[in-house]
Design an enzyme around this catalytic site. Structure first.
Site, short mmCIF file in Angstrom:
data_model
loop_
_atom_site.label_atom_id
_atom_site.label_comp_id
_atom_site.label_asym_id
_atom_site.label_seq_id
_atom_site.Cartn_x
_atom_site.Cartn_y
_atom_site.Cartn_z
CB SER A 1 4.47 -7.63 -19.36
OG SER A 1 5.78 -7.58 -18.83
CB SER B 1 8.33 -7.36 -20.62
OG SER B 1 7.45 -8.42 -20.93
CE LYS C 1 6.24 -5.56 -15.98
NZ LYS C 1 7.16 -6.19 -16.97
#
Ligand SMILES: [Mg+2]
Ligand SMILES: [Zn+2]
Lengths: 100, 489, 484
Positions: free
Chosen positions: B150, B174, B75
């Site tokens: 996320s 997330s 990420k």
């Protein structure tokens, strides 16, 4: 007792947060800010007078390192991501406020 | 089906080269990414160079590492020497970290190959990846829907291309919630299990890096490499790291599974509830003892989370001020003006909201009523779990009350978006491990995720539940409309 | 305005002192803790506040803080933690300072001061640990400031006193004692010029006899020991003038301007601060074990006020000598005591150390350690003087030679040719020559003039280049002049 969210409060918090807001943003943020605060105020209904705050997720303590020096970054690497530099320094607009 | 574990084995036994695998992965990513926008950056050159290095070591008879040739992504809020580490924020556009995160370093040292960086809600703040400063990611099951967030980039990428390991981060769900929306498996480890060094902090006491992949087995493979004490992260725990892969073999027979009544409230979509209860029955069929448990403070978890995460975020994000790195405004009258404009221009709306809330709850006069109160409720929530875990070995519930929602449908009201986190935030507050795995789909064809929560540092137990379920079912093998294969057909 | 006597007003002063700890590495990262390096050359991702980095506590900084607390008799916290103090400033790259808020590592305690025969204790509120900020430099003639982060993350003790100080002189004394204690503990070099000791003063005045705490001002930017008293003198006089002309003191921060010798208001440039302290989630708390305290207690050296007392009570030194010897340099203490062990006349040793050794240190501008004189050698030299092997005066020359190269004292005496004349015949010859050359003085001597004798002794000493024993010379003069 709910806190009144005035425009003044929103501006004060924005200043403390160092966030410049456009008038549109300010309006929208005001509404959202108020909603979120009303939402979190729901904790008020819970009696926590006899509860210790949970400050750290685990009970560990004394996590330390020995006092040993290591190599630092080369100066150009330290400054590489900076928006403005000169002679090995970071550059900012002239500081008129003294350190708090 | 392709898995990271099978790729590892086939590279190791010489049936395929690391270069060939990497080329296929890069080609697959290039194929799906225009539709999904899951990857923000793809490292063609450095990935192939690393693959060649693995092949050379293998040819020379050297140990290329336990994950030699296994492709992985991180990420974009996790630092790497390759590419940029922007956390999906305009304020960090062009930011190249001068150091690699511990997790990237450990995976690379194990021979894994970094293929790219995935999209996210800016600084991890959001549940749809629509708050990315560089545009949303789309759900491979329905590109008009969000992938969750996320870690939406990681989950969408994992769903579209099996066999790649993705590292995401989970502050309030997330990792787990996007895995649920995209039909993949993702683990939020126990707080302190994995080093946070190199994770751009959102909320330091809640953040944890974890794997997103096609199966619990691949998650176990990744966790084994990234878990463990890191001298650079004082909150990383000095607790032995078991061999997670061999732990999986222990099965779940005789384990007690709790079903918390507070997690099956009206807000839960009926189909989600049905699929999750079917998963409970499957596990019961494997010898799991199912019991009802109670977590009485569940309704307070989300407000508590909103306060604590915002408070920590307001401080963690103070460093983005245009002085030492990141965006600086083009026009500023003075220093304070420069700070405010740089931050005003660089941060997105959700980030600003949370900074404002965080600044407020810490400010003088409000600290006790909000922040201190939330820290007290956090203890009550932890206690709920401690008590439940005296009764059961793990807890099962839906990952999210709903399935993937249409892009744009929850943007007008932050509370609508916060509502999809209500089942995931308690694990972060309680610092316990949680896994999400696919347990079927709705009539519309959207994946549903089941969540298993475990005791602190019993990450292996939640992995065992997901793995046992996946050895019995095929939901994790289902492929979305937007997908590409790594293996040659 | 000056410091004329103001009998009606009593100053109430509290000091907030920041002391940099002399660890090898910084508080939360491995960068070297060193002054004077090129700008931004002692930085790393952690102390630059780069995204994703985390602090790790330097264990030596914790030990040093506890040592300071033990020295002043503070309560050492069994549980202590760090907190974030949030404010925006370019020398603070994270825009929060890792500090301590509600659980400081030390609380209470006192700094004992001595004036004359009286001991006065200045109570401490607390001592806590924090990280230093970097430095902002204001570029001359440009609309910008330069930022150097070498100092960022240096371990810092903040020592906060109660408002127990009553005079500017006492404030200076407090600072000197604080500094000397740090030097004795070996935890800081407390060099105000390099900024490793910095002091803010809180000052108010009240009618003498009142015990109210009145509105105070804070004086910042005092960066030399010499400035502390002058800044306070000015500020006290200013406050008295304000009050006596019917005005009110405004709570504010004032800067000391050493060029004009005055304090100036920073009014208008300050916004109300709200530091939003909260527990630092990146650091686990510290639990101090009893065993660790015992270990640190065993490492405590004798402290300046204890040494002073020992010098008076055990070695029988006058108060003045004890003061001077205990306040100069911590290395003086073992030096002096070792010397006394070998040459058991403390006052003579003290005279030598204060008059000669310190003078050599001053002239060469070096510490005792760098001076390179061993206490054994000094004792050897004093022994030689005692045994009349060298005159006290020539012994100074021997001392200087010893500082150039350490050798046995006897060798240096021989080399310099300053050994005492042991041959009676040589002395008698020199005396006779002096008497012959100065018949009128001999006459004066016989008439009882004291000066005449001193003159003749001087002549003999000159002729023997100081190598004759003066008392022997006097005896021979009296004998040969027929005075017996
Ligand atoms: Mg301070
Ligand atoms: Zn550093």
């Amino acid at each position: 007792m709910p806190i009144e969210i005035t425009e003044r409060l929103v501006e004060d918090i924005a200043r403390l947060s160092r966030l410049s807001l456009t008038p549109d943003e300010k309006g929208e943020l005001h509404g959202h800010f108020e909603k979120i605060l009303r939402y979190v105020e729901s904790l008020d209904t819970l009696d926590t007078s006899k509860v210790d705050p949970s400050i750290f997720p685990h009970e560990t303590s004394n996590v330390m390192r020995p006092d040993e020096a290591r190599e630092s970054l080369p100066v150009d690497e330290a400054l590489r991501n900076a928006p403005a530099t000169r002679d090995g320094f970071f550059i900012v607009p002239r500081i008129i406020q003294d350190a708090p | 089906m392709t898995s990271a574990a099978s790729i590892r084995d086939r590279i190791r036994d010489g049936s395929v080269s690391a270069r060939r695998v990497t080329e296929r992965v890069l080609a697959a990513v290039d194929r799906v990414n225009p539709d999904l926008h899951a990857y923000l950056e793809i490292f063609h050159d450095s990935a192939l160079a690393s693959a060649d290095d693995v092949d050379r070591r293998l040819a020379a008879g050297d140990d290329p590492g336990p994950l030699a040739g296994v492709p992985f992504s991180v990420k974009a809020n996790i630092t790497s020497l390759e590419g940029e580490s922007t956390a999906g924020s305009k304020i960090l556009r062009g930011y190249r970290a001068p150091y690699a995160s511990t997790v990237v370093r450990r995976l690379q040292e194990a021979g894994a190959i970094l293929v790219g960086k995935t999209n996210l809600d800016e600084f991890g703040m959001g549940s749809s990846t629509e708050n990315s400063g560089v545009g949303p990611t789309r759900n491979p099951w329905d590109t008009d829907r969000v992938p969750g967030g996320s870690s939406g980039g990681a989950a969408a990428a994992a769903a579209a291309i099996p066999g790649v390991i993705h590292l995401g981060s989970d502050t309030g769900g997330s990792i787990r919630q996007p895995c649920s929306y995209c039909g993949v498996t993702g683990l939020k480890p126990t707080y302190g299990r994995v080093s946070r060094y190199g994770l751009l902090a959102f909320a330091s006491s809640l953040d944890q890096i974890g794997p997103v992949a096609g199966s619990a087995e691949d998650c176990a493979l990744a966790l084994g490499q990234i878990a463990g004490r890191d001298p650079l992260d004082s909150t990383s725990a000095d607790v032995p790291v078991p061999d997670y892969l061999s732990e999986l073999g222990k099965g779940v027979e005789g384990l007690r599974l709790g079903i918390p009544r507070e997690y099956f409230v009206d807000a839960i979509d009926a189909e989600v509830r049905e699929r999750v209860m079917e998963a409970v029955e499957t596990l019961r069929g494997l010898g799991v003892e199912v019991e009802k448990v109670s977590l009485p403070h569940t309704e307070y978890a989300n407000p508590t989370y909103v306060i604590i995460s915002a408070a920590e975020a307001s401080s963690n994000l103070a460093r983005y001020d245009g002085v030492h790195f990141g965006h600086r405004t083009a026009r500023a009258d003075d220093l304070v003006d420069m700070y405010s404009r740089s931050r005003g221009e660089g941060f997105g709306a959700e980030v600003k909201r949370r900074i404002m809330v965080g600044t407020f709850v810490l400010s003088s006069g409000y600290y006790d009523a909000f922040y201190l109160k939330a820290m007290k409720v956090r203890r009550l929530i932890r206690r709920d779990f401690e008590r439940a875990f005296e009764q059961v070995d793990a807890i099962l519930c839906p990952t999210s009350p709903v399935t993937a929602f249409p892009l744009g449908s929850r943007l007008d009201d932050p509370l609508k978006l916060y509502a999809v986190d209500i089942l995931t935030v308690p694990a972060n507050l309680a610092a316990i491990p949680g896994i999400s795995f696919p347990c079927g789909r709705t009539r519309e064809g959207l994946p549903v995720g089941a969540q298993v929560l475990g005791r602190p540092f019993e990450d292996s137990v939640v992995l065992r539940f997901a793995h046992a379920y996946q050895t019995e079912t095929d939901h994790h093998r289902e492929r979305p409309p937007v997908s590409a294969d790594v293996e040659e057909s | 305005m000056g410091s004329r006597a103001r009998p009606d007003w009593e100053p109430v002063i509290g000091l907030e002192v920041h002391v940099q700890l002399r660890t090898k590495s910084k508080m939360f990262c491995g960068c070297e803790n060193r002054f004077g390096a090129p700008p931004n050359s002692l930085t790393c991702p952690v102390c630059l506040g780069h995204p994703g980095t985390l602090p790790v506590i330097n264990e030596t900084a914790i030990s040093y803080a506890i040592l300071a607390g033990l020295a002043f008799g503070c309560d050492i916290a069994r549980y202590t933690k760090f907190d974030r103090k949030n404010y925006y400033y370019p020398d603070l790259p994270k825009n929060y300072q890792i500090s301590q808020f509600d659980f400081p590592i030390c609380s209470g305690g006192a700094v004992p001061l001595r004036s004359g025969d009286e001991t006065r204790s200045i109570r401490l509120v607390r001592i806590h640990l924090e990280e230093d900020a970097g430095k902002n430099i204001h570029a001359e003639g440009r609309p910008e400031s330069l930022v150097d982060l070498n100092r960022t993350g240096t371990p810092l003790l903040e020592i906060v006193s109660e408002p127990d100080i009553r005079t500017p002189a006492e404030a200076a004394d407090y600072l000197r004692t604080l500094r000397m204690t740090m030097l004795y503990l070996g935890i800081s070099d407390c060099n105000m010029e390099e900024g490793s000791l910095r002091c803010d003063c809180n000052v108010s005045i009240r009618p003498r006899g009142s015990d109210r705490l009145e509105t105070r001002t804070e004086i910042k930017n005092i960066n030399s020991f010499g400035f502390v008293a002058s800044a306070l003198d000015y500020e006290i006089a200013r406050q008295i003038d304000v009050r006596e002309s019917g005005g009110e003191i405004v709570q504010e921060t004032r800067l000391f301007d050493p060029d004009r010798n005055e304090t100036r208001s920073m009014r208008g440039k300050e916004e109300a601060h709200d530091y939003r302290y909260f527990p630092e989630p990146d650091l686990a708390p510290i639990r101090v074990a009893e065993s660790q305290l015992d270990e640190l207690r065993s490492r405590l050296p004798g402290l300046p006020w204890e040494v002073r007392q020992r010098f008076v009570e055990v070695h029988g030194l006058p108060e003045y000598d004890a003061d001077v010897l205990s306040q100069r340099d911590p290395a003086v203490v073992p030096f002096f005591e070792r010397c006394v062990e070998l040459y058991a006349q403390p006052k003579k040793v003290s005279n030598w150390v204060i008059n000669h050794v310190f003078q050599e240190m001053n002239e060469r501008k070096v510490s005792l350690e760098v001076l390179g004189l061993s206490p054994d050698r000094l004792a050897e030299l004093l022994g030689a003087v005692e045994r009349n092997e060298v005159s006290a005066q020539n012994a100074r020359e021997v001392l200087r030679k010893l500082l150039d190269a350490d050798r046995p004292v006897a060798d240096v005496i021989r080399e310099l040719g300053v050994g005492m004349i042991s041959d009676q015949g040589v002395v008698r010859e020199a005396v006779q020559a002096a008497l012959d050359a100065n018949p009128s003085v001999v006459q004066d001597l016989r008439n009882g003039k004291k000066n005449a004798r001193n003159f003749l002794v001087g002549q003999v000493m000159k002729a023997t280049r100081g190598k004759a024993n003066p008392s022997e010379v006097i005896a021979v003069i009296e004998e040969l002049a027929g005075l017996e």
